[in-house]
Structures are given as C-alpha cells and as structure tokens.
Design a protein around this motif. Structure first.
Motif, PDB file in Angstrom:
ATOM      1  N   ILE A   1     -22.908  31.447  46.743  1.00  0.00           N
ATOM      2  CA  ILE A   1     -21.568  32.040  46.685  1.00  0.00           C
ATOM      3  C   ILE A   1     -21.279  32.837  47.953  1.00  0.00           C
ATOM      4  CG2 ILE A   1     -20.078  33.657  45.461  1.00  0.00           C
ATOM      5  CD1 ILE A   1     -20.518  31.004  44.023  1.00  0.00           C
ATOM      6  N   LEU A   2     -22.283  33.523  48.464  1.00  0.00           N
ATOM      7  CA  LEU A   2     -22.103  34.283  49.707  1.00  0.00           C
ATOM      8  C   LEU A   2     -21.743  33.342  50.851  1.00  0.00           C
ATOM      9  CD1 LEU A   2     -22.291  36.924  51.335  1.00  0.00           C
ATOM     10  CD2 LEU A   2     -24.730  36.436  51.663  1.00  0.00           C
ATOM     11  N   PHE A   3     -22.481  32.229  50.972  1.00  0.00           N
ATOM     12  CA  PHE A   3     -22.211  31.276  52.049  1.00  0.00           C
ATOM     13  C   PHE A   3     -20.887  30.540  51.830  1.00  0.00           C
ATOM     14  CE2 PHE A   3     -26.369  32.125  53.604  1.00  0.00           C
ATOM     15  CZ  PHE A   3     -26.392  31.668  54.920  1.00  0.00           C
TER      16      PHE A   3
ATOM     17  N   ILE B   1     -32.839  27.731  50.918  1.00  0.00           N
ATOM     18  CA  ILE B   1     -32.222  27.004  52.029  1.00  0.00           C
ATOM     19  C   ILE B   1     -31.359  25.862  51.508  1.00  0.00           C
ATOM     20  CG2 ILE B   1     -32.645  25.540  54.039  1.00  0.00           C
ATOM     21  CD1 ILE B   1     -33.248  28.458  54.555  1.00  0.00           C
ATOM     22  N   ALA B   2     -31.909  25.107  50.531  1.00  0.00           N
ATOM     23  CA  ALA B   2     -31.230  23.911  50.022  1.00  0.00           C
ATOM     24  C   ALA B   2     -29.975  24.261  49.237  1.00  0.00           C
ATOM     25  CB  ALA B   2     -32.189  23.105  49.150  1.00  0.00           C
ATOM     26  N   TYR B   3     -30.146  24.998  48.150  1.00  0.00           N
ATOM     27  CA  TYR B   3     -29.004  25.292  47.285  1.00  0.00           C
ATOM     28  C   TYR B   3     -28.143  26.415  47.857  1.00  0.00           C
ATOM     29  CZ  TYR B   3     -26.340  25.317  42.952  1.00  0.00           C
ATOM     30  OH  TYR B   3     -25.328  25.198  42.035  1.00  0.00           O
ATOM     31  N   GLY B   4     -28.806  27.442  48.403  1.00  0.00           N
ATOM     32  CA  GLY B   4     -28.067  28.593  48.893  1.00  0.00           C
ATOM     33  C   GLY B   4     -27.329  28.339  50.192  1.00  0.00           C
ATOM     34  N   VAL B   5     -28.071  27.969  51.244  1.00  0.00           N
ATOM     35  CA  VAL B   5     -27.469  27.831  52.574  1.00  0.00           C
ATOM     36  C   VAL B   5     -26.741  26.493  52.738  1.00  0.00           C
ATOM     37  CG1 VAL B   5     -27.898  27.804  55.055  1.00  0.00           C
ATOM     38  CG2 VAL B   5     -29.197  29.362  53.584  1.00  0.00           C
ATOM     39  N   ILE B   6     -27.479  25.374  52.579  1.00  0.00           N
ATOM     40  CA  ILE B   6     -26.866  24.056  52.791  1.00  0.00           C
ATOM     41  C   ILE B   6     -25.797  23.780  51.727  1.00  0.00           C
ATOM     42  CG2 ILE B   6     -27.283  21.570  52.944  1.00  0.00           C
ATOM     43  CD1 ILE B   6     -30.122  22.209  53.890  1.00  0.00           C
ATOM     44  N   GLY B   7     -26.152  24.032  50.471  1.00  0.00           N
ATOM     45  CA  GLY B   7     -25.180  23.836  49.397  1.00  0.00           C
ATOM     46  C   GLY B   7     -23.986  24.770  49.544  1.00  0.00           C
ATOM     47  N   GLY B   8     -24.250  26.021  49.947  1.00  0.00           N
ATOM     48  CA  GLY B   8     -23.173  26.989  50.140  1.00  0.00           C
ATOM     49  C   GLY B   8     -22.208  26.568  51.234  1.00  0.00           C
ATOM     50  N   LEU B   9     -22.740  25.994  52.310  1.00  0.00           N
ATOM     51  CA  LEU B   9     -21.878  25.471  53.380  1.00  0.00           C
ATOM     52  C   LEU B   9     -21.009  24.321  52.855  1.00  0.00           C
ATOM     53  CD1 LEU B   9     -24.388  25.449  56.379  1.00  0.00           C
ATOM     54  CD2 LEU B   9     -22.402  26.946  56.099  1.00  0.00           C
ATOM     55  N   GLY B  10     -21.593  23.493  52.000  1.00  0.00           N
ATOM     56  CA  GLY B  10     -20.832  22.412  51.385  1.00  0.00           C
ATOM     57  C   GLY B  10     -19.732  22.944  50.488  1.00  0.00           C
ATOM     58  N   LEU B  11     -20.018  24.038  49.768  1.00  0.00           N
ATOM     59  CA  LEU B  11     -19.024  24.661  48.897  1.00  0.00           C
ATOM     60  C   LEU B  11     -17.868  25.224  49.717  1.00  0.00           C
ATOM     61  CD1 LEU B  11     -21.386  26.594  46.448  1.00  0.00           C
ATOM     62  CD2 LEU B  11     -19.947  24.652  45.860  1.00  0.00           C
ATOM     63  N   GLY B  12     -18.200  25.927  50.810  1.00  0.00           N
ATOM     64  CA  GLY B  12     -17.170  26.547  51.638  1.00  0.00           C
ATOM     65  C   GLY B  12     -16.246  25.525  52.270  1.00  0.00           C
TER      66      GLY B  12
ATOM     67  N   ALA C   1     -30.692  32.281  44.274  1.00  0.00           N
ATOM     68  CA  ALA C   1     -30.217  31.074  44.957  1.00  0.00           C
ATOM     69  C   ALA C   1     -28.718  30.905  44.748  1.00  0.00           C
ATOM     70  CB  ALA C   1     -30.963  29.844  44.436  1.00  0.00           C
ATOM     71  N   PHE C   2     -28.256  31.204  43.534  1.00  0.00           N
ATOM     72  CA  PHE C   2     -26.825  31.120  43.234  1.00  0.00           C
ATOM     73  C   PHE C   2     -26.050  32.163  44.039  1.00  0.00           C
ATOM     74  CE2 PHE C   2     -23.197  32.675  40.713  1.00  0.00           C
ATOM     75  CZ  PHE C   2     -22.462  31.502  40.583  1.00  0.00           C
TER      76      PHE C   2
ATOM     77  N   TYR D   1     -23.217  19.380  50.404  1.00  0.00           N
ATOM     78  CA  TYR D   1     -23.422  19.662  48.976  1.00  0.00           C
ATOM     79  C   TYR D   1     -24.327  18.620  48.328  1.00  0.00           C
ATOM     80  CZ  TYR D   1     -22.415  21.595  44.378  1.00  0.00           C
ATOM     81  OH  TYR D   1     -22.532  22.198  43.140  1.00  0.00           O
ATOM     82  N   GLY D   2     -24.136  17.353  48.700  1.00  0.00           N
ATOM     83  CA  GLY D   2     -24.999  16.313  48.156  1.00  0.00           C
ATOM     84  C   GLY D   2     -26.440  16.482  48.606  1.00  0.00           C
ATOM     85  N   THR D   3     -26.632  16.716  49.918  1.00  0.00           N
ATOM     86  CA  THR D   3     -27.984  16.906  50.469  1.00  0.00           C
ATOM     87  C   THR D   3     -28.631  18.160  49.906  1.00  0.00           C
ATOM     88  OG1 THR D   3     -27.332  15.821  52.542  1.00  0.00           O
ATOM     89  CG2 THR D   3     -29.321  17.185  52.590  1.00  0.00           C
ATOM     90  N   GLY D   4     -27.849  19.251  49.829  1.00  0.00           N
ATOM     91  CA  GLY D   4     -28.380  20.510  49.299  1.00  0.00           C
ATOM     92  C   GLY D   4     -28.860  20.357  47.870  1.00  0.00           C
ATOM     93  N   THR D   5     -28.108  19.600  47.065  1.00  0.00           N
ATOM     94  CA  THR D   5     -28.483  19.389  45.662  1.00  0.00           C
ATOM     95  C   THR D   5     -29.759  18.548  45.558  1.00  0.00           C
ATOM     96  OG1 THR D   5     -26.143  19.483  45.027  1.00  0.00           O
ATOM     97  CG2 THR D   5     -27.674  18.523  43.433  1.00  0.00           C
TER      98      THR D   5
END
Length: 411
Positions: free
Chosen positions: A52-54, A103-114, A47-48, A82-86
């Motif tokens: 990072i990839l996203f 989906i939550a941490y990887g994709v949605i959270g990753g989009l928030g990180l980017g 998931a991590f 990032y809030g929703t993903g977490t």
C-alpha cells in the motif's frame, strides 16, 4: 476515421481495477502463509503495508508516465509488475524467504498497484467529460469490489492446490487479463468524442475551463486544500476499517460473529459508495458533494460516540465507509473540474500520496490512543474535529473557485 466505443475503454479500465483490487483480499492469505512458513502474523501483514505504501508513493511517478507514454504503456507495466510480484510471492512462500516476500508482494507488486491504479482513471475521464463522476465511480468501484471476487476463488485454490501454487496461478491470471485489458485503454483522439460530450466539457469546470499542467497545479492553494481534504477522508475511513470489529465488540458488546458479518456488510457500502457518491456529484457538483461527505462523517461519528447500540453503530459505520469509498471516486473528477484533463493522470498521482500517508496515520492513531487510554472515545472526538476542519475547508476552496472562474471569464 473509425471511432472508438468509449464504453469499451471504460470496461477495460474496470477489469484492470478488478485485478489489482485483489490486494484487499490479503487477509485470506495471512493464516495459510503463517501455517506454511512459521512466520509471525505481524511479519506477514507487513508485506501488505509495504504494498500500500508503494502504491501511494509510486502513483505520483506513474501518473506522469500516463501523460507522457500513454495508458497502454503504464497498464502494461502494471500487468508485468503485479503479475510477476504475485508469482514471486508464491516462490517466497515456497522457499521460506521473508525478504523475498517483501520485495515481491510489497515493492514489485506495489509498483504494479500504483501504475495500474492511475492508468484508467484520468483516461476514462477524458472519454466521459459529460459524466466524469459516473465514469470514475465505475472504474474505482471495481477496485473496491475486487476482494469479494478474489476471496472465494483464492480460498478454493488454497484448499485445492496449496498456498504457493495459488499465487502462481493467480499471478498468471492477473498478468494475462491485465495485459489484454491494457491494450484497449487509450486516450481519445480529435473527433472521437460525441459532440454533446465535448460541448459539456467546460460546463462542469470550476475555473473557467483552464487546462493546467501538473507543475502549475502544484503551485496552487487549491491542490493542497484538496490533498488535505482527501487525506482527512482516508485517515478517518481507513482507521475505522482497521479496527471495525474490535470497536463494535468494545463499544456495543456485539459478539465476534456478528462483528464479522458487519465487516462484510460495510465492505459493500465501501464499494457502492464509490459509484453512488460519484454519480451524485455529476448532478450537484463536486464541491457540494465533498461538503456533504464530511457532514455525514461528523454526524455518524457523533452517533457512534453517543449511542452505543449495535444497530446505530452498524448504520453509522456503513455510511462512514460509503463516504470513505466516495473520496477515491469523487477526487479524480474534482481534480478534472479544477485543473482540467491536460495532465490529470500526473495530478491524480500526486494527490494519491495522501493515501500512502493516511494509510499509516489513521490505523496508528486509532490503535495508539486505544492502547494508551483503553477507549475509542478520544479517537472518535479527534476524527470529528479533523473532519470539521476539512468541512470548513470544503467551503473555503469553493470561494477560490468562484474568484478563479470570474477571473477567467474577464480574460
């Protein structure tokens, strides 16, 4: 016209990065998630990797949105994602749904990180044309130090309310703090910058003060030289980060406890390196700074290769990690020197794709060669060779800047 305090903008950017930088505290959650769900450690850590990839891949797209829609919009998108993903990560753990975790941490959270990573950097540089290195160093240092803030808080929450509730609480906190911070991040308008800062805007330019669009930057050799240098710096750094503890135990007979302490110490150098090297670049210039970074890398890798002494190993690794952190903070200012600030957010986003690629190449290269040969020697030699190539390129690119600067002056 009422002028905006540029230090308020910078502080908001630091706070935003402190929130999304909590991604580096993922190791705190791994064992509690495994214990709660029964998933394998590798399944959880994936998931991590997705996040990072996203982060790296979405930064290119989000960088363009910073220029088109403004940093408040992308900062708000970051807060929501990032809030929703977490929060959804907590739901995934509670319901034992591994696919939802990805989906939550990887994709949605990753989009928030980017989107969150690129939001303040280019904007802060525009507010501090006279202190570009210091400004980006402060913002990105927040990302580097975030894990130190998040880890103890997360550990207490996990012990007190459980792993699922921890993600619910942190998700709400991230969303609230980030959504507020994002509203303070905006581009400077005409007349808002101090006169002295405006006068120095072109003083650090390496190509005669030209302002390139992202598409124009992609057509230059300089962009790909910088991309490669950034890629090499991260590949070596993240590879060493991924195996710091086992390397120390294998190469210097360091105990597991001592190696764990060392990991914490090198984290400090990773964070402080972002500020110190970036500030130094304001005084000696970005080209020389990057050359020094690769020179230090080569010398310290050689020291690790030939001196299997715990003290030497720790000192070398600390300096290597300071150089690793330096790459993140120096590259945005370097890009602004070369291409200007017109579409810096988009250009910075494109460069960050090197992070996504290096995040896979570095750790895989190190682990594969170690498993195959049973030694880290070949990997260290490989890192020295590619750092040497990057060191040479750091001088080649300077010659191009001199020519470009002369051409712009003649025009």
């Amino acid at each position: 016209m009422k002028k905006t305090n540029r230090y308020v903008i910078a502080t908001a950017g630091v706070v935003l990065h402190l929130m999304i930088g909590s991604v580096y505290a993922w190791s705190v959650y791994s064992n509690p998630i495994v214990a709660e769900t029964g998933w394998s450690e590798s399944a959880v850590s994936f998931a991590f990797s997705i996040a990072i990839l996203f982060l790296g891949m979405s930064a290119a797209f989000m960088g363009r949105l910073v220029e088109k829609l403004g940093p408040r919009v992308t900062g708000t998108i970051s807060a929501i994602c990032y809030g929703t993903g977490t929060i959804l990560t907590g739901l995934a753990i509670h319901s034992h749904q591994l696919w939802l975790l990805y989906i939550a941490y990887g994709v949605i959270g990753g989009l928030g990180l980017g989107s969150g990573y690129v939001t303040p950097v280019s904007t802060i540089i525009k507010w501090f044309p006279d202190k570009r290195g210091l400004a980006t160093g402060l913002a990105i240092m927040g990302f580097g130090f975030a894990a130190m803030l998040t880890s103890p808080i997360a550990q207490r929450l996990i012990a007190g309310v459980g792993i699922s509730n921890t993600f619910y609480i942190l998700g709400l906190v991230y969303f609230t703090v980030m959504i507020i911070s994002a509203q303070f991040i905006k581009k400077p308008q005409a007349g808002e910058l101090p006169a002295a800062a405006v006068a120095k805007t072109n003083a650090t330019s390496l190509t005669g003060g030209q302002q390139l669009t992202a598409n124009q930057a992609l057509k230059t050799k300089s962009f790909y030289f910088l991309w490669f240098m950034f890629f090499i710096n991260i590949t070596c750094g993240i590879g060493l980060v991924s195996a710091a503890s086992p390397m120390a135990q294998s190469m210097t007979a360091m105990t597991a406890g001592a190696a764990a302490v060392m990991v914490g110490v090198i984290g400090l150098f990773n964070g402080f390196g972002r500020l110190i090297w970036a500030t130094l670049s304001d005084f000696i210039g970005r080209p020389l700074t990057f050359s020094l970074i690769f020179l230090v890398d080569i010398m310290m890798l050689a020291a690790m290769l030939f001196f299997h002494v715990p003290f030497v190993f720790v000192v070398a690794l600390c300096l290597l990690l300071s150089c690793y952190g330096a790459g993140f903070s120096v590259i945005p200012a370097y890009l602004s020197d070369v291409f200007g600030t017109k579409e810096l957010g988009a250009i910075h986003g494109y460069i960050l794709t090197a992070w996504g690629v290096a995040g896979m190449v570095g750790p895989v290269l190190l682990s594969f060669t170690h498993e195959l040969l049973g030694t880290y020697t070949v990997t260290l030699i490989t890192f020295i060779l590619i750092d040497l190539i990057a060191f040479i390129i750091s001088f080649v690119i300077q010659k191009d800047f001199v020519k470009a600067g002369q051409g712009a002056t003649e025009k």
